[in-house]
Design a protein around this motif. Structure first.
Motif, mmCIF file in Angstrom:
data_model
loop_
_atom_site.group_PDB
_atom_site.id
_atom_site.type_symbol
_atom_site.label_atom_id
_atom_site.label_comp_id
_atom_site.label_asym_id
_atom_site.label_seq_id
_atom_site.Cartn_x
_atom_site.Cartn_y
_atom_site.Cartn_z
ATOM 1 N N SER A 98 -54.125 -17.021 30.607
ATOM 2 C CA SER A 98 -54.110 -16.217 29.174
ATOM 3 C C SER A 98 -54.570 -16.805 27.464
ATOM 4 O O SER A 98 -54.612 -16.336 26.952
ATOM 5 N N GLU A 99 -54.476 -17.839 28.077
ATOM 6 C CA GLU A 99 -54.687 -19.009 26.871
ATOM 7 C C GLU A 99 -56.370 -18.971 26.258
ATOM 8 O O GLU A 99 -57.446 -18.614 27.243
ATOM 9 N N GLY A 100 -56.173 -18.112 25.403
ATOM 10 C CA GLY A 100 -58.047 -18.869 24.713
ATOM 11 C C GLY A 100 -58.211 -16.971 25.038
ATOM 12 O O GLY A 100 -59.813 -17.378 25.273
ATOM 13 N N LEU A 101 -57.401 -16.232 26.187
ATOM 14 C CA LEU A 101 -58.057 -15.222 26.427
ATOM 15 C C LEU A 101 -58.847 -14.371 25.125
ATOM 16 O O LEU A 101 -58.320 -14.007 23.570
ATOM 17 N N GLN A 102 -60.313 -13.889 25.053
ATOM 18 C CA GLN A 102 -60.740 -13.380 24.628
ATOM 19 C C GLN A 102 -61.305 -11.584 24.888
ATOM 20 O O GLN A 102 -61.517 -11.239 26.244
ATOM 21 N N ARG A 103 -61.241 -10.592 23.658
ATOM 22 C CA ARG A 103 -61.582 -9.356 23.777
ATOM 23 C C ARG A 103 -62.299 -8.554 23.512
ATOM 24 O O ARG A 103 -62.460 -9.164 22.267
ATOM 25 N N ARG A 104 -63.556 -7.457 24.080
ATOM 26 C CA ARG A 104 -64.389 -7.420 23.088
ATOM 27 C C ARG A 104 -64.863 -6.130 23.470
ATOM 28 O O ARG A 104 -64.710 -5.795 25.127
#
Length: 250
Positions: free
Chosen positions: A241-247
């Motif tokens: 989950s560290e640095g998770l990006q959601r687009r």
């Protein structure tokens, strides 16, 4: 991105196309050089230079730079159909008993004449059920990605012989008419950020430790990494989950 993306004003290229078999695009003029992508049948390749039988240039669809054996390139043509399944059979004849000559991977671009339920191309006959017309797009990139479930991991790959994470995303989005870069870091610029606190939904892009995936629903993601070894569907909560990006795409 030096050496990865090509600025087309540097030279006037000669346009060629990938032949009937997909070909790995390599970082150097050698079969032992690492693969950076893979040309699909019918995809256009802009040749800037040819040395010792290797063509250096870029794929016109995404400007990915690399080397491919020049002998594997053919004259470009205007495509009429695109393969939508993981692999489409090329049959020797138009009858049901005709042997299958080869398979064409998802995203292959073909030119031919419709004859009943088949597309007649120079190499044989392809069932129309495996194809869509150029300019006619699907609506669900997740459904396209799911056709590649179980395909093994291969760096630079974009076929059922092997695919990498950015290649999976690119193939799925293109089936829906959405151009996508070949590199994961550039794919993080697609769409818009999903607002903090908003629930993820089908078709959202997620990037876990830089590796891209497509949300199947609000909890499951379809993706591939060297660790998974194949295209898989997993709970998003099981991924870093560290640095998770959601687009979110439009």
């Amino acid at each position: 991105m030096a050496g990865q993306l090509f600025a087309p004003h540097y030279a006037r290229p000669t346009v060629r196309a990938c032949g009937l078999s997909p070909r790995l695009l390599r970082s150097g003029p050698s079969d032992s050089a690492p693969a950076v992508s893979e040309l699909l049948p019918g995809e256009e390749f802009a040749v800037v230079d040819v040395t010792a039988g290797w063509a250096w240039g870029y794929c016109r669809a995404d400007h990915r730079v690399g080397y491919v054996e020049a002998i594997e390139l053919v004259a470009p043509f205007e495509a009429t159909h695109v393969v939508i399944e993981a692999s489409a059979p090329v049959e020797a004849g138009a009858d049901l008993l005709s042997p299958t000559l080869t398979g064409l991977p998802m995203g292959s671009r073909l030119s031919g004449e419709v004859q009943g339920a088949l597309l007649r191309i120079e190499a044989g006959f392809v069932p129309l059920s495996y194809l869509r017309r150029v300019g006619h797009y699907e609506e669900d990139p997740v459904a396209a990605a799911q056709r590649l479930l179980g395909v093994p991991y291969r760096q630079g790959g974009r076929t059922i012989q092997g695919v990498d994470g950015p290649g999976l995303i690119q193939l799925a989005l293109r089936q829906c008419g959405t151009p996508a870069p070949r590199e994961a870091d550039l794919q993080t610029a697609l769409g818009e950020p999903v607002p903090d606190g908003a629930t993820l939904r089908r078709g959202d892009l997620v990037f876990c430790a830089g590796a891209p995936g497509l949300m199947v629903d609000d909890q499951l993601v379809i993706h591939i990494t060297p660790d998974t070894g194949k295209v898989s569907i997993e709970p998003l909560r099981c991924l870093p989950s560290e640095g998770l990006q959601r687009r979110r795409l439009a």
